[in-house]
Structures are given as C-alpha cells and as structure tokens.
Design a protein around this motif. Structure first.
Motif, PDB file in Angstrom:
ATOM      1  N   ARG A 123       2.505  13.755  -9.238  1.00 21.68           N
ATOM      2  CA  ARG A 123       2.530  14.894  -8.321  1.00 21.68           C
ATOM      3  C   ARG A 123       2.408  16.240  -9.017  1.00 21.68           C
ATOM      4  NH1 ARG A 123       7.733  17.138  -7.253  1.00 21.68           N
ATOM      5  NH2 ARG A 123       9.312  16.123  -8.519  1.00 21.68           N
ATOM      6  N   LEU A 175       2.084  13.002   4.051  1.00 20.40           N
ATOM      7  CA  LEU A 175       1.530  12.126   3.023  1.00 20.40           C
ATOM      8  C   LEU A 175       0.180  12.608   2.500  1.00 20.40           C
ATOM      9  CD1 LEU A 175       2.384   8.613   4.475  1.00 20.40           C
ATOM     10  CD2 LEU A 175       3.512   9.800   2.594  1.00 20.40           C
ATOM     11  N   LYS A 176      -0.691  13.040   3.390  1.00 25.17           N
ATOM     12  CA  LYS A 176      -2.034  13.439   2.969  1.00 25.17           C
ATOM     13  C   LYS A 176      -2.475  14.667   3.766  1.00 25.17           C
ATOM     14  CE  LYS A 176      -4.501   9.756   1.382  1.00 25.17           C
ATOM     15  NZ  LYS A 176      -5.546   8.785   1.533  1.00 25.17           N
ATOM     16  N   GLN A 220       2.888   1.616  -3.259  1.00 30.48           N
ATOM     17  CA  GLN A 220       2.033   2.057  -4.358  1.00 30.48           C
ATOM     18  C   GLN A 220       1.668   3.529  -4.205  1.00 30.48           C
ATOM     19  OE1 GLN A 220      -1.070  -0.869  -3.926  1.00 30.48           O
ATOM     20  NE2 GLN A 220      -0.326  -2.039  -5.691  1.00 30.48           N
ATOM     21  N   TRP A 221       1.362   3.945  -2.983  1.00 29.19           N
ATOM     22  CA  TRP A 221       0.969   5.336  -2.763  1.00 29.19           C
ATOM     23  C   TRP A 221       2.107   6.270  -3.157  1.00 29.19           C
ATOM     24  CZ3 TRP A 221       1.938  10.005  -0.864  1.00 29.19           C
ATOM     25  CH2 TRP A 221       0.880  10.892  -0.737  1.00 29.19           C
ATOM     26  N   VAL A 222       3.311   6.004  -2.665  1.00 26.58           N
ATOM     27  CA  VAL A 222       4.449   6.873  -2.968  1.00 26.58           C
ATOM     28  C   VAL A 222       4.794   6.802  -4.453  1.00 26.58           C
ATOM     29  CG1 VAL A 222       6.897   7.296  -2.503  1.00 26.58           C
ATOM     30  CG2 VAL A 222       5.338   6.818  -0.624  1.00 26.58           C
ATOM     31  N   TYR A 275       2.140   8.815  -6.328  1.00 27.87           N
ATOM     32  CA  TYR A 275       2.372  10.232  -6.035  1.00 27.87           C
ATOM     33  C   TYR A 275       3.567  10.751  -6.831  1.00 27.87           C
ATOM     34  CZ  TYR A 275       3.991  14.433  -3.786  1.00 27.87           C
ATOM     35  OH  TYR A 275       4.430  15.711  -3.572  1.00 27.87           O
ATOM     36  N   TYR A 294       0.834  -1.207   0.000  1.00 28.73           N
ATOM     37  CA  TYR A 294       0.000   0.000   0.000  1.00 28.73           C
ATOM     38  C   TYR A 294       0.868   1.257   0.000  1.00 28.73           C
ATOM     39  CZ  TYR A 294      -2.995   3.781   1.529  1.00 28.73           C
ATOM     40  OH  TYR A 294      -3.629   4.981   1.619  1.00 28.73           O
ATOM     41  N   LEU A 295       1.822   1.330   0.924  1.00 28.37           N
ATOM     42  CA  LEU A 295       2.673   2.515   1.009  1.00 28.37           C
ATOM     43  C   LEU A 295       3.560   2.661  -0.221  1.00 28.37           C
ATOM     44  CD1 LEU A 295       3.609   2.293   4.785  1.00 28.37           C
ATOM     45  CD2 LEU A 295       2.083   3.944   3.700  1.00 28.37           C
ATOM     46  N   TRP A 343       9.121  -0.439   2.602  1.00 29.54           N
ATOM     47  CA  TRP A 343       7.809   0.003   3.063  1.00 29.54           C
ATOM     48  C   TRP A 343       7.169  -1.019   4.001  1.00 29.54           C
ATOM     49  CZ3 TRP A 343       7.078   4.816   3.231  1.00 29.54           C
ATOM     50  CH2 TRP A 343       7.609   5.655   2.265  1.00 29.54           C
ATOM     51  N   TYR A 386       1.662  18.888  -0.432  1.00 31.79           N
ATOM     52  CA  TYR A 386       2.285  17.619  -0.079  1.00 31.79           C
ATOM     53  C   TYR A 386       3.741  17.857   0.252  1.00 31.79           C
ATOM     54  CZ  TYR A 386      -1.857  15.311  -1.833  1.00 31.79           C
ATOM     55  OH  TYR A 386      -3.135  14.897  -2.011  1.00 31.79           O
TER      56      TYR A 386
END
Length: 133
Positions: free
Chosen positions: A41, A112-113, A32-34, A37, A29-30, A71, A50
């Motif tokens: 971005r 992050l958010k 993929q998120w980074v 982004y 999850y982390l 991660w 951010y």
C-alpha cells in the motif's frame, strides 16, 4: 411492449460470475487482495484513495486459514446480497432495507478499488436512492 425478464438479467450477472468463481467463493481472492494491498500500500501511486480500514488490514490482511475462512463468509454474503437485492428492491416492504444494504455494499466496494469503482458505485448509489424516492 411486454415485460421481458431477460432485460433484467444484467442485475444478476455480478453474482453469477462470483458464484462461478472457485477463487472468489473460497474467500481466497479477497484474502489475497487484502494481503497484497497490506504489503504494498505504501508503494501505490494513489494510496490515499484507498480506504481499507487498518482494523481489516491487521486482522484479515494475512493469508492464514482463519483469514481465508473469514473472507469466505464475506464472499458468501456478497453473493447472497447481490442475488437478493434486485427482487428486494421490487417489494415495497423490503425496498428501504434493500436500498440501505445496496448503498452500504457499494460504499464498501469503493473502499477496495476507488479509482475503478467510483463512477460505477456513484451511479449505483444514485439508482438506489431513486428507488427510495
């Protein structure tokens, strides 16, 4: 009114949800998120809000096995801290360290958010400082 431990179960719910999520526990999850982004971005409407450091984007912003393992360690640390912080806040000897750790963790979450977590993290940091007072 007698103390009811069920009143404090909400303190452990974030850790419980992360612990039950195979995608979060695996680090996927982390990662993929980074990764996403890092890729989009510049197209985000509030991109200046951010604060994911370029060092993180460069060295952990891909979906390589090494990034996912990194991660996974971060995910394990977050889960461990979210489980350990509530009791550590109640012990006078560990409370200052728990306050500092909690503040640092919520500052990182806000990077992050920020739009979704600014109010929550601000209130949480205020609560931590209340413990320190």
């Amino acid at each position: 009114m007698p103390h009811d431990p069920r009143n404090h179960r909400h303190l452990l719910e974030p850790a419980w949800h992360k612990l039950r999520s195979p995608q979060f526990r695996s680090g996927l999850y982390l990662a993929q998120w980074v990764h996403v982004y890092t890729q989009v971005r510049e197209q985000l409407p509030y991109r200046r809000q951010y604060a994911v450091p370029s060092l993180v984007r460069r060295h952990a912003g891909n979906l390589t096995d090494t990034d996912i393992r990194l991660w996974r360690l971060v995910a394990a640390a977050v889960i461990t801290l979210e489980i350990a912080l509530p009791p550590a806040l109640l012990i006078p000897r560990t409370m200052p360290y728990a306050v500092a750790t909690g503040i640092a963790m919520h500052v990182a979450f806000t990077c992050l958010k920020p739009r979704q977590l600014l109010t929550f993290s601000g209130l949480t940091v205020g609560t931590y400082t209340g413990f320190a007072a």
